[in-house]
Scaffold this motif. Sequence first.
Motif: not given
Length: 221
Positions: A139-141, A151-156, A161-162
């Motif tokens: 997500s940082c990348l 990035g915010s959407s991906s991190m959430f 998912s994890s």
Amino acid sequence: MMGYVMNHRWKRWKRNHRIWGAIAIFICCMCLILFTPAIPRSPNQHQFADVRNLLGVPNTLNVMTNFPFLVVGVLGFVFALDGGFFNISSQGEVWGWVVFYGGMIGVAFGSTYYHLKPDNHRVIWDTLPMMVAFSSLLSCLIFERFGQRTGSSSMFALLVSSILCVLHERIYNDTRFCMMFQLILPLAIPAIAFMYRSKYTHSGYWFLSTGRTFLAQGFIC
């Protein structure tokens, strides 16, 4: 004019390949889930070469080697909260790195708890923080290369998912989702770092971090 056309074609090529690459990965993952049997966690995974008990600590070296993760995690967590230390340009990146180093702290405690008495019930606390760290690192990348909204959407999405992958393994004793998650994310980092330009210097460290991530994964497990 020619430069504008070439630049436009290059951007369209990257966009199309990103879409088709994501579709290909999704199809491969679905094929793996639909056409392969469940992969239970092997009891042999809990049998370690070093089972010495020193100073009353079971599996002493397996437990003590988690201490560096705690040190790095705490230092990184504190420095990440102060975004100015890492010269981070957006609040989203700050929280991405905070979650990453928080995941490392979780790895230190979770892996210690697991290695004190390794079994299928405790391994979830070893696996989950590791996957949280993977998710936040990617997500940082994404924050860096695509902006705060993406990035915010991906991190959430990655964090949810994890958690779902670990719950699936815990409930059904099937490690396939966790295996895919832990393989795809470290591979995605160098791919994105190579294809998309960074706004920071020292972008090559992303490739180094990927190698260390694979090393840490094998080292903790």
